[in-house]
Write a protein that holds these residues in place. Sequence first.
Motif, PDB file in Angstrom:
ATOM      1  N   ALA A 162       0.828  -1.205   0.000  1.00  0.00           N
ATOM      2  CA  ALA A 162       0.000   0.000   0.000  1.00  0.00           C
ATOM      3  C   ALA A 162       0.866   1.260   0.000  1.00  0.00           C
ATOM      4  CB  ALA A 162      -0.938   0.000   1.204  1.00  0.00           C
ATOM      5  N   GLN A 163       1.881   1.297   0.848  1.00  0.00           N
ATOM      6  CA  GLN A 163       2.764   2.461   0.914  1.00  0.00           C
ATOM      7  C   GLN A 163       3.513   2.671  -0.405  1.00  0.00           C
ATOM      8  OE1 GLN A 163       2.581   4.595   3.247  1.00  0.00           O
ATOM      9  NE2 GLN A 163       1.677   3.477   4.925  1.00  0.00           N
ATOM     10  N   THR A 164       3.959   1.597  -1.030  1.00  0.00           N
ATOM     11  CA  THR A 164       4.666   1.685  -2.313  1.00  0.00           C
ATOM     12  C   THR A 164       3.749   2.215  -3.400  1.00  0.00           C
ATOM     13  OG1 THR A 164       6.163  -0.111  -1.712  1.00  0.00           O
ATOM     14  CG2 THR A 164       5.934   0.361  -4.063  1.00  0.00           C
ATOM     15  N   LEU A 165       2.522   1.712  -3.454  1.00  0.00           N
ATOM     16  CA  LEU A 165       1.562   2.174  -4.464  1.00  0.00           C
ATOM     17  C   LEU A 165       1.238   3.653  -4.289  1.00  0.00           C
ATOM     18  CD1 LEU A 165      -0.809  -0.924  -4.456  1.00  0.00           C
ATOM     19  CD2 LEU A 165       0.684  -0.207  -6.344  1.00  0.00           C
ATOM     20  N   VAL A 166       1.047   4.082  -3.050  1.00  0.00           N
ATOM     21  CA  VAL A 166       0.769   5.491  -2.767  1.00  0.00           C
ATOM     22  C   VAL A 166       1.969   6.349  -3.167  1.00  0.00           C
ATOM     23  CG1 VAL A 166       0.426   7.148  -0.888  1.00  0.00           C
ATOM     24  CG2 VAL A 166      -0.978   5.086  -1.007  1.00  0.00           C
ATOM     25  N   GLN A 223       3.955   5.854  -5.504  1.00  0.00           N
ATOM     26  CA  GLN A 223       3.979   5.938  -6.966  1.00  0.00           C
ATOM     27  C   GLN A 223       2.825   6.778  -7.514  1.00  0.00           C
ATOM     28  OE1 GLN A 223       4.064   1.870  -8.344  1.00  0.00           O
ATOM     29  NE2 GLN A 223       6.166   1.569  -7.661  1.00  0.00           N
ATOM     30  N   GLY A 224       1.997   7.326  -6.632  1.00  0.00           N
ATOM     31  CA  GLY A 224       0.916   8.211  -7.054  1.00  0.00           C
ATOM     32  C   GLY A 224      -0.447   7.573  -7.187  1.00  0.00           C
ATOM     33  N   HIS A 225      -0.554   6.283  -6.914  1.00  0.00           N
ATOM     34  CA  HIS A 225      -1.840   5.603  -7.013  1.00  0.00           C
ATOM     35  C   HIS A 225      -2.692   5.894  -5.779  1.00  0.00           C
ATOM     36  CE1 HIS A 225      -0.252   3.493 -10.449  1.00  0.00           C
ATOM     37  NE2 HIS A 225       0.760   3.052  -9.720  1.00  0.00           N
ATOM     38  N   SER A 226      -3.995   5.717  -5.908  1.00  0.00           N
ATOM     39  CA  SER A 226      -4.910   5.830  -4.773  1.00  0.00           C
ATOM     40  C   SER A 226      -5.187   4.435  -4.240  1.00  0.00           C
ATOM     41  CB  SER A 226      -6.228   6.474  -5.210  1.00  0.00           C
ATOM     42  OG  SER A 226      -6.009   7.783  -5.638  1.00  0.00           O
ATOM     43  N   VAL A 227      -5.118   4.288  -2.918  1.00  0.00           N
ATOM     44  CA  VAL A 227      -5.333   2.982  -2.289  1.00  0.00           C
ATOM     45  C   VAL A 227      -6.402   3.115  -1.215  1.00  0.00           C
ATOM     46  CG1 VAL A 227      -4.297   1.164  -0.869  1.00  0.00           C
ATOM     47  CG2 VAL A 227      -2.966   2.214  -2.719  1.00  0.00           C
TER      48      VAL A 227
END
Length: 128
Positions: free
Chosen positions: A28-32, A34-38
């Motif tokens: 989750a932290q990695t995706l956020v 990278q600019g994604h919404s989680v």
Amino acid sequence: MLVNIWICNPYDPLPVEGLGELRYGRLAQTLVAQGHSVTWWSADWSHTLKKPRFLQSEGRRAKDEGRMRLQLVPVSPYRKNISLKRIWSHRCYARGFARQAEAHVAAHGKPDVILFSVPPMEAGAVAL
């Protein structure tokens, strides 16, 4: 392309709990980053501590931290990992997820990706 991702994991410690990050917390932290919404859908019962889980002292069940949104689903408590009470808790998670997800989609849009870790199977059927 930025993606709206739902993580359905009722068991892992949440980033705000201070219990250390496991794989879904790190993901989750990695995706956020990278600019994604989680949106992380979890249970309001801590599987690790066997006690109610709140996101702030006033007992909130949702928390927005920028691109990371935490959603707690009300479930029944259980003391033993292998028990009928835990199976009932899984059913509560699926029902609560169904109720909350519809309102969440209306407010924030449909997810592009839904990632299930080891949630109750009933919740997977609801997401589909």
